[in-house]
Design an enzyme around this catalytic site. Structure first.
Site, PDB file in Angstrom:
ATOM      1  N   ASN A 389       0.807  -1.231   0.057  1.00  0.00           N
ATOM      2  CA  ASN A 389      -0.113   0.002  -0.002  1.00  0.00           C
ATOM      3  C   ASN A 389       0.690   1.176  -0.121  1.00  0.00           C
ATOM      4  O   ASN A 389       1.039   2.119  -0.993  1.00  0.00           O
ATOM      5  CB  ASN A 389      -0.973  -0.052   1.331  1.00  0.00           C
ATOM      6  CG  ASN A 389      -1.927   1.012   1.017  1.00  0.00           C
ATOM      7  OD1 ASN A 389      -1.905   2.152   0.531  1.00  0.00           O
ATOM      8  ND2 ASN A 389      -3.005   0.904   1.900  1.00  0.00           N
ATOM      9  N   ASP A 390       1.514   1.423   1.244  1.00  0.00           N
ATOM     10  CA  ASP A 390       2.186   2.834   1.165  1.00  0.00           C
ATOM     11  C   ASP A 390       3.412   2.934   0.091  1.00  0.00           C
ATOM     12  O   ASP A 390       3.763   4.097  -0.234  1.00  0.00           O
ATOM     13  CB  ASP A 390       2.731   2.978   2.660  1.00  0.00           C
ATOM     14  CG  ASP A 390       1.621   2.846   3.697  1.00  0.00           C
ATOM     15  OD1 ASP A 390       0.690   3.483   3.399  1.00  0.00           O
ATOM     16  OD2 ASP A 390       1.777   2.420   4.906  1.00  0.00           O
ATOM     17  N   VAL A 391       3.911   1.615  -0.264  1.00  0.00           N
ATOM     18  CA  VAL A 391       4.926   1.784  -1.183  1.00  0.00           C
ATOM     19  C   VAL A 391       4.732   1.954  -2.442  1.00  0.00           C
ATOM     20  O   VAL A 391       5.502   2.198  -3.443  1.00  0.00           O
ATOM     21  CB  VAL A 391       5.926   0.456  -1.100  1.00  0.00           C
ATOM     22  CG1 VAL A 391       6.382   0.160   0.246  1.00  0.00           C
ATOM     23  CG2 VAL A 391       5.113  -0.819  -1.510  1.00  0.00           C
ATOM     24  N   VAL A 392       3.407   1.994  -2.827  1.00  0.00           N
ATOM     25  CA  VAL A 392       3.125   2.399  -4.032  1.00  0.00           C
ATOM     26  C   VAL A 392       2.011   3.803  -4.176  1.00  0.00           C
ATOM     27  O   VAL A 392       1.467   4.144  -4.965  1.00  0.00           O
ATOM     28  CB  VAL A 392       2.188   1.386  -4.926  1.00  0.00           C
ATOM     29  CG1 VAL A 392       3.066   0.201  -4.906  1.00  0.00           C
ATOM     30  CG2 VAL A 392       1.005   0.810  -3.842  1.00  0.00           C
ATOM     31  N   ALA A 430       0.869   2.898   7.439  1.00  0.00           N
ATOM     32  CA  ALA A 430       1.186   4.358   7.989  1.00  0.00           C
ATOM     33  C   ALA A 430      -0.158   4.937   8.202  1.00  0.00           C
ATOM     34  O   ALA A 430      -0.103   6.088   8.697  1.00  0.00           O
ATOM     35  CB  ALA A 430       1.929   4.866   6.907  1.00  0.00           C
TER      36      ALA A 430
END
Lengths: 463, 106
Positions: A389-392, A430
């Site tokens: 999620n957060d990494v994209v 996050a």
């Protein structure tokens, strides 16, 4: 003779620790490095048991020592062997806490010894206990946070409270070490209590996604606590081992922060934990997302030329790495080129995804690092995001108000289609919304990663 | 002031301080260029190495007088915790790295 043998064993121990750490930092030699350090540790331990002398007195209580060693070995091996790959970070945190607690107990016993202590000795005992206790308490909280037992909490004025506790700790150490109130032995236990409180409050506000950095930092704390033991017993191997981990751990912590493009200060102040869902990604573009059926996803991928799979923590939780590998094989049979795009901090720890996919026998060449994967994105037809999620999250590039702004991401939007597999629309670790899910190229495939992948494999085989 | 001066005049203390300073630089030097893939195993390996604190625990336990139950209990606990740190740390690290070597062969 025997004391020379003991010193020699300690020297061997120190050298193996240095070599071990050095070898651990290269992929080819890492495993051997770990074993070498372990061998050095065993030599140092047995040399201490049988050769250590103080004032002409050998150690005794052998039965107790060996009983404790046996219990620790059996429990430690079982825990380490049984733990799931997903829970590895928690386990490391817990073991780190044990080391901290060990340093704390050593100081407690030394303090209670009847002989009069010099100022220097007192200082070493007090600081060893302080740091060991902070590390222990902090590690337990980090462990609880990683396995979801403890939720992120921000205490109003937390920074100020922490500062006051820290100042209080310093004052207590000065009072105890200086021997200003010899009639008040309670002061020493005050250090213990305050240090425990400090450890808890220090980790509490830091967001779950930043836990690896915190664990690495606490790791170097424990190293320093061990080094104080080295001062206490005039023991070179405890000193080298402890300080080595202390300094290497600090550098590692900074490297980890760099991989996320954030400063250590930023992490410690806890901007992630402080801003809950909504604060970072305002609800401006929410609402419309497309769902895609299993069948459509299967067709889309089967007729693609190039598919990039982006794994995240969701894949780890669902234990879907084997099914994922199967999907990759089915697609390859259909002539689709499949690779994996690995973000350095995907999962809960750097390298988490590599370990997980390696477990499922995914070939090494298929794992692309972030930069490499990003270069390939524009020629990719379908990106399949599995529980990442957060990494994209495009907010990291586009929204300066986002707490993850500046973090390098996998630029999935350069591909033709993006399929996101998630269990629900809940924000990631996050705690911030991901606009990607509402973008025109994105389709959502809801469901548990393992089940969804299994169904995809079945669908693909029928095509 | 006397305490500070003794740091430099007492050979044993001076030796320890030298070890500390050299070890700090060594630690920085040894891992300054490590690929991010290895961050987790390296952290775990370092975690096992600071388990060397167990040596202190063994000394405490081995010196505890037979009638000092507080020292015996705390020392016993300390040795158990230290062993957990050492054994658990090395085994977990080995498990992580085992997967790296497996994929190397393929």
């Amino acid at each position: 003779m025997e004391s020379a043998l003991l010193q020699l064993s300690y020297l061997i121990g120190s050298v193996t620790f240095i070599m071990g750490l050095k070898m651990l930092s290269h992929p080819d030699t890492a495993r051997k490095g770990n074993l070498i350090a372990a061998a050095g540790m065993i030599i140092a331990i047995f040399a201490t048991i049988f050769l250590y002398e103080h004032g002409g007195q050998r150690l005794h209580n052998y039965i107790w020592i060996f009983a404790a060693l046996a219990i620790g070995t059996v429990v430690g091996t079982m825990a380490a062997k049984k733990v799931q790959m997903t829970a590895m970070p928690e386990m490391v945190s817990l073991f780190n806490g044990m080391g901290g607690a060990c340093a704390m107990l050593i100081s407690l016993v030394e303090y209670n010894k009847p002989e009069v202590k010099e100022t220097g000795t007192m200082l070493v005992i007090a600081l060893g206990m302080l740091i060991g206790t902070v590390s222990f308490a902090g590690s337990v909280i980090a462990w609880g946070k990683l396995n979801g037992r403890i939720k992120d909490k921000t205490i109003p004025g937390g920074q100020a409270i922490n500062f006051i506790i820290f100042a209080g700790l310093i004052t207590l150490v000065v009072l105890v070490v200086g021997g200003f109130f010899p009639a008040m032995p309670g002061l020493f236990y005050g250090i213990l209590a305050l240090a425990a409180l400090y450890g808890v409050l220090f980790v509490m506000p830091i967001g779950g996604a930043d836990m690896p950095v915190v664990i690495s930092l606490l790791n170097s704390f424990t190293g320093v606590a061990a080094a104080f033991g080295g001062f206490l017993y005039n023991n070179p191997v405890m000193l080298t081992g402890g300080i080595l981990v202390g300094s290497a751990g600090t550098i590692l912590t900074i490297l980890m922060c760099k991989a996320m493009n954030r400063s250590l200060k930023n992490v410690l102040i806890g901007s992630f934990g402080g801003q809950k869902a909504g604060a970072g990604g305002p609800a401006k573009e929410q609402g419309n997302f497309k769902e895609i059926s299993l069948n459509d996803s299967a067709v889309l991928m089967a007729y693609a030329q190039k598919v990039v799979i982006i794994p995240g923590y969701g894949l780890a939780v669902a234990q879907a790495q084997h099914v994922c590998h199967e999907l990759e094989k089915v697609l390859e049979e259909k002539g689709v080129q499949v690779t994996y795009g690995i973000h350095p901090v995907a999962g809960r720890m750097p390298g988490h995804m590599n370990v997980l996919l390696a477990e499922a026998d995914v070939p090494y060449e298929k794992l692309l690092e972030m930069e490499e994967a990003n270069e390939q994105m524009s020629t990719t037809n379908v990106v399949l995001i599995l529980g990442a999620n957060d990494v994209v999250n495009p907010a990291a590039k586009e929204d300066p108000s986002s707490p993850i702004y500046g973090m390098p991401i996998l630029e999935v939007e350069k591909a033709d289609h993006v399929i996101v597999n998630k269990r629900s629309m809940k924000p990631g670790y996050a705690g911030i919304e991901n606009e990607l899910f509402f973008r025109p190229k994105t389709s959502m495939l809801f469901g548990d990663a393992k089940k969804a992948l299994q169904s995809l494999v079945t669908e693909l085989k029928q095509l | 002031m006397d305490t500070i001066i003794s740091l430099f005049t007492d050979p044993a203390t001076y030796r320890l301080i030298t070890i500390v300073i050299l070890s700090i630089f060594l630690g920085i030097e040894v891992i300054s260029r490590v690929p991010s893939v290895l961050h987790t195993p390296l952290m775990s390996g370092a975690n096992a190495i600071h388990g060397v604190v167990i040596i202190g625990a063994i000394i405490v336990m081995g010196q505890a007088p037979d009638n000092d139950y507080l020292a015996l209990t705390l020392g016993f606990l300390a040795v158990i915790l230290g062993t957990l740190n050492v054994v658990g740390g090395f085994v977990v690290t080995d498990r992580m790295l085992e997967m790296f070597s497996k994929k190397k062969k393929k």
